[in-house]
Design a protein around this motif. Structure first.
Motif, mmCIF file in Angstrom:
data_model
loop_
_atom_site.group_PDB
_atom_site.id
_atom_site.type_symbol
_atom_site.label_atom_id
_atom_site.label_comp_id
_atom_site.label_asym_id
_atom_site.label_seq_id
_atom_site.Cartn_x
_atom_site.Cartn_y
_atom_site.Cartn_z
ATOM 1 N N PRO A 164 4.785 -11.887 -1.919
ATOM 2 C CA PRO A 164 5.344 -11.504 -0.590
ATOM 3 C C PRO A 164 5.702 -10.010 -0.393
ATOM 4 N N THR A 165 6.057 -9.347 -1.624
ATOM 5 C CA THR A 165 6.314 -7.884 -1.524
ATOM 6 C C THR A 165 4.999 -7.098 -1.049
ATOM 7 N N LYS A 166 4.059 -7.353 -2.156
ATOM 8 C CA LYS A 166 2.902 -6.566 -1.975
ATOM 9 C C LYS A 166 2.211 -6.785 -0.654
ATOM 10 N N THR A 167 2.447 -8.050 -0.187
ATOM 11 C CA THR A 167 1.832 -8.281 1.239
ATOM 12 C C THR A 167 2.477 -7.105 2.232
ATOM 13 N N LEU A 168 3.918 -7.291 2.150
ATOM 14 C CA LEU A 168 4.641 -6.233 2.973
ATOM 15 C C LEU A 168 4.328 -4.719 2.692
ATOM 16 N N VAL A 169 4.068 -4.528 1.549
ATOM 17 C CA VAL A 169 3.612 -3.137 1.389
ATOM 18 C C VAL A 169 2.246 -2.728 2.024
ATOM 19 N N ALA A 170 1.452 -3.895 1.920
ATOM 20 C CA ALA A 170 -0.036 -3.765 2.575
ATOM 21 C C ALA A 170 0.107 -3.438 4.163
ATOM 22 N N SER A 171 1.159 -4.156 4.923
ATOM 23 C CA SER A 171 1.361 -3.923 6.272
ATOM 24 C C SER A 171 1.955 -2.621 6.367
ATOM 25 N N ALA A 172 3.013 -2.328 5.609
ATOM 26 C CA ALA A 172 3.634 -0.988 5.721
ATOM 27 C C ALA A 172 2.570 0.079 5.444
ATOM 28 N N ARG A 173 1.549 -0.111 4.657
ATOM 29 C CA ARG A 173 0.634 1.145 4.509
ATOM 30 C C ARG A 173 -0.411 0.888 5.862
ATOM 31 N N MET A 196 8.562 1.136 2.038
ATOM 32 C CA MET A 196 8.165 0.108 2.973
ATOM 33 C C MET A 196 8.688 0.159 4.261
ATOM 34 N N TYR A 197 10.135 0.042 4.231
ATOM 35 C CA TYR A 197 10.973 0.097 5.551
ATOM 36 C C TYR A 197 10.891 1.459 6.329
ATOM 37 N N ARG A 198 10.654 2.134 5.587
ATOM 38 C CA ARG A 198 10.693 3.764 6.150
ATOM 39 C C ARG A 198 9.201 3.740 6.690
ATOM 40 N N ARG A 199 8.235 3.406 6.270
ATOM 41 C CA ARG A 199 6.878 3.115 7.130
ATOM 42 C C ARG A 199 6.764 2.415 8.058
ATOM 43 N N PHE A 200 7.696 1.247 8.080
ATOM 44 C CA PHE A 200 7.838 0.113 9.355
ATOM 45 C C PHE A 200 8.556 0.839 10.382
ATOM 46 N N VAL A 214 -1.234 4.333 7.691
ATOM 47 C CA VAL A 214 -2.510 4.798 7.986
ATOM 48 C C VAL A 214 -2.669 5.097 9.546
ATOM 49 N N ALA A 215 -2.408 4.221 10.263
ATOM 50 C CA ALA A 215 -2.588 4.150 11.778
ATOM 51 C C ALA A 215 -1.801 5.427 12.270
ATOM 52 N N ARG A 216 -0.606 5.542 11.776
ATOM 53 C CA ARG A 216 0.172 6.859 12.394
ATOM 54 C C ARG A 216 -0.195 7.898 11.941
ATOM 55 N N ASN A 217 -1.102 8.029 10.771
ATOM 56 C CA ASN A 217 -1.605 9.323 10.498
ATOM 57 C C ASN A 217 -3.136 9.526 10.815
ATOM 58 N N ALA A 259 -4.939 10.574 13.147
ATOM 59 C CA ALA A 259 -5.453 11.733 13.851
ATOM 60 C C ALA A 259 -6.202 12.670 12.704
ATOM 61 N N VAL A 260 -5.294 12.670 11.523
ATOM 62 C CA VAL A 260 -5.731 13.692 10.447
ATOM 63 C C VAL A 260 -7.127 13.263 10.105
ATOM 64 N N TYR A 261 -7.625 12.285 10.207
ATOM 65 C CA TYR A 261 -9.125 11.953 9.794
ATOM 66 C C TYR A 261 -9.848 11.744 11.067
ATOM 67 N N GLY A 262 -9.350 11.917 12.085
ATOM 68 C CA GLY A 262 -10.279 12.140 13.325
ATOM 69 C C GLY A 262 -10.373 11.022 14.109
ATOM 70 N N VAL A 263 -9.404 9.915 13.721
ATOM 71 C CA VAL A 263 -9.256 8.718 14.363
ATOM 72 C C VAL A 263 -7.878 8.777 15.171
ATOM 73 N N ASN A 264 -7.977 8.602 16.801
ATOM 74 C CA ASN A 264 -6.947 9.128 17.628
ATOM 75 C C ASN A 264 -6.541 7.289 18.293
ATOM 76 N N LEU A 265 -5.510 7.114 17.992
ATOM 77 C CA LEU A 265 -5.196 5.684 18.647
ATOM 78 C C LEU A 265 -4.239 6.175 19.881
ATOM 79 N N PRO A 266 -4.425 5.309 20.908
ATOM 80 C CA PRO A 266 -3.549 5.425 22.149
ATOM 81 C C PRO A 266 -2.202 5.011 21.838
ATOM 82 N N GLY A 267 -1.338 5.535 22.472
ATOM 83 C CA GLY A 267 0.171 5.131 22.411
ATOM 84 C C GLY A 267 0.780 5.334 20.956
ATOM 85 N N GLU A 268 2.068 4.919 21.016
ATOM 86 C CA GLU A 268 2.763 4.698 20.076
ATOM 87 C C GLU A 268 2.473 3.542 18.860
#
Length: 453
Positions: free
Chosen positions: A48-57, A187-191, A61-64, A66-75
Motif C-alpha cells: 500500500p505505501t509504495k502504491t501511495l508513493v506512485a500516486s504522489a509521484r 508523499m504527503y508533501r507531494r499530495f 510529475v504533473a505539477r512539473n 511545464a519543465v518538459y514542455g507539457v502544459n496541463l490546464p488548471g490546478e
C-alpha cells in the motif's frame, strides 16, 4: 487436541511460503494468523505505501510538466479517496490471492485467531489446543509509541493507520526522521500538505553516512519540507484546529501527527515463557545462524528475530529454513549481505557496509563518489539530485558496500548486490560493458575512480 506436522504462527512473508513448501512435502500444517494474511508488507507496508508513493509521484510529475514542455490546464487536484482506494485495491488483490492459494491446498489448515504457547509443543487458539513437533514463529512487528508529553491526549497516526486516510492533512507533523517517516513526509508533501519532520537525532536516516543523510535532507527541503533535527522536549497539546507540537526550538501548528519512531516485535503476548523461548532486552526472539531458537523444534522467522526488518530478509528467512529443513542444505543467516532501499524520490539503494562501518573495521579502504548530474539518464530525465558512492577493500579488491541515491537507485544497486554475492572483485566488474544510456552504465566509471583513503 489437534495434531499437525508443523504449526506456523503468523502469516507474513516467511511463514505462508514455508507452510506451502511443507504441504508440498506431504505434511499436515496449521497456519495461524490473528488478523490478515500477508503480514505488514501486504496490508500496511510495502504494497500500500509504495502504491501511495506512485500516486504522489504522478502528482509531482504533473505539477512539473511545464519543465518538459507539457502544459496541463488548471490546478493539479488530488482526490484522496481515489488515492486510498487504489492502495486498498492493491492490498486486497494480494491478500485475496493468498486466501485463494491456501484454500486450494490439501494439508493446509488456516486458522484466524491469537495463538499462545501452552508448552514447547502445544499452542492454544480460539479455545482449541494444537500440537506439533515443529513450530515456526513469523509474528512480525508493530509501531513503537514513545513516552512523549501529551502523546496519549491526541489522535496520532502510525504507519498502519495513515494509509487509511482519505482526506488531505492541512499540516502533517512527522515524528521521526528515519525511513518510514521520510517516505510519508515526501508523499504527503507531494499530495499538497504542509509537512514538518521532527527528529531527535542530529541527522535524518542516521544509519547512513553523513553525506548520504545530508543529501536526503537536501532533497526533502527542496520540495518545501521543514526539517527539525536535534529536537528534544517534544510535547503535544490539542488546539482549536488540530495539534500543537512543541520542541525545545520550534512550535508547529499541525492538523495531523504521524508517529514514526521505530517498531517492536509482536512477541510480548505469545506465552513464550511457557515454551521457554528466550528473547533479548528489546523483545526480539534469539535465534542461531539457522533461525532456531534455544528450544528444540521452535524457529523464529522475519521481523520478530531481529535479523532484518524487511520483506526480502523475511522471505530469505523462509528460504534458509526451507533449504535446511526440507532440502538437506546448510544455509546460514550470516551469509546474507544486507541490502535495502529508502523509497523517497529519488530513491536510495544500499548494500553492505557504510563508510563509517568500513573505517571502523580496520580495513584499508577505497572510496569513490560520483554525482548524478554526471549521469546521462539523469540529465535526460531532468532528475539529477543525489550521488553514487562505493567502498572497496584495498587489499582483497572486494566491494564492501555501496549507496546510490538517485534516479532508479533502488534498481541500479542490484548490479553491485549481485557482484558482492558472487564475490566478484571490483576490477572484474569495472570491465563490464553496460548499456547506454542507463544509470547502471556509470558503475564501471565509479569503480574506476576508487582511491585509497
Amino acid at each position: 487436541m489437534k495434531s499437525f506436522d508443523a504449526i506456523v504462527i503468523g502469516a507474513g512473508q516467511a511463514g505462508p511460503f514455508l507452510a506451502a513448501r511443507m504441504v508440498e512435502k506431504g505434511m499436515k500444517v496449521a497456519l495461524i494468523e490473528r488478523k490478515f494474511l500477508g503480514g505488514t508488507c501486504v496490508n500496511a507496508g510495502c504494497m500500500p505505501t509504495k502504491t501511495l508513493v506512485a500516486s504522489a509521484r504522478a502528482a509531482h510529475v504533473a505539477r512539473n510538466g511545464a519543465v518538459y514542455g507539457v502544459n496541463l490546464p488548471g490546478e493539479i487536484a488530488i482526490d484522496m479517496k481515489v488515492v486510498r482506494a487504489r492502495a486498498e485495491t492493491v492490498t486486497m488483490n494480494a491478500r485475496n490471492g493468498l486466501i485463494g492459494w491456501f484454500a486450494g491446498m490439501d494439508g493446509m489448515t488456516v486458522i484466524y485467531g491469537h495463538a499462545r504457547f501452552e508448552d514447547p509443543k502445544t499452542v492454544s487458539v480460539n479455545g482449541e489446543t494444537l500440537t506439533a513437533p515443529r513450530i515456526f514463529l513469523n509474528v512480525g512487528a508493530r509501531a513503537v509509541i514513545p513516552e512523549l508529553s501529551g502523546v496519549n491526549d491526541i489522535d496520532y497516526l502510525t504507519s498502519t493507520s495513515i494509509i487509511h486516510l482519505d482526506t488531505l492533512p492541512r499540516h502533517l507533523a512527522v515524528i521521526g526522521g528515519s525511513y518510514i517517516g521520510l517516505e510519508f513526509a515526501q508523499m504527503y508533501r507531494r499530495f499538497g500538505a504542509e509537512v514538518s519532520i521532527i527528529e531527535h537525532g542530529p541527522k535524518l536516516a542516521s544509519r547512513e553516512d553523513d553525506d548520504i543523510s545530508d543529501a536526503i535532507a537536501d532533497v526533502l527541503r527542496s520540495e518545501g519540507i521543514d526539517i527539525h533535527t536535534g529536537a528534544s522536549d517534544i510535547a503535544f497539546t490539542k488546539s482549536s484546529d488540530g495539534i500543537t507540537v512543541d520542541t525545545d526550538s520550534a512550535r508547529i501548528d499541525a492538523s495531523h501527527v504521524l508517529i514514526a519512531t521505530g517498531r517492536k516485535p509482536n512477541t510480548d503476548d505469545l506465552g513464550l515463557d511457557a515454551a521457554g523461548v528466550i528473547t533479548d532486552k528489546h523483545g526480539y526472539i534469539t535465534v542461531d545462524d539457522r533461525l532456531a531458537t534455544n528450544v528444540d523444534g521452535i524457529w523464529a522467522l522475519g521481523d520478530c528475530n531481529g535479523h532484518g526488518a524487511f520483506t526480502h530478509t523475511s522471505y530469505n528467512d523462509f528460504e534458509i529454513a526451507a533449504a535446511n529443513l526440507l532440502d538437506g542444505d546448510d544455509r546460514k543467516v550470516s551469509s546474507r549481505i544486507l541490502a535495502y532501499a529508502l523509497y523517497i524520490d529519488p530513491p536510495l539503494g544500499r548494500v553492505g557496509m557504510t563508510e563509517k562501518q568500513a573505517r571502523a573495521s580496520g580495513r584499508k579502504i577505497m572510496i569513490s563518489t560520483r554525482p548524478m548530474s554526471r549521469v546521462g539518464r539523469a540529465n535526460e530525465r531532468g532528475e539529477t539530485k543525489g550521488f553514487m558512492k562505493v567502498i572497496a577493500d584495498a587489499e582483497t579488491k572486494k566491494i564492501l558496500g555501496a549507496a546510490i541515491l538517485g534516479i532508479e537507485g533502488d534498481e541500479v544497486i542490484h548490479g553491485i548486490i549481485d557482484a558482492m554475492n558472487a564475490g566478484t572483485t571490483y576490477p572484474a566488474l569495472q570491465w563490464s560493458v553496460p548499456i547506454h544510456p542507463t544509470v547502471s552504465e556509470l558503475i564501471p566509471t565509479l569503480l574506476g575512480d576508487l582511491k585509497q583513503v
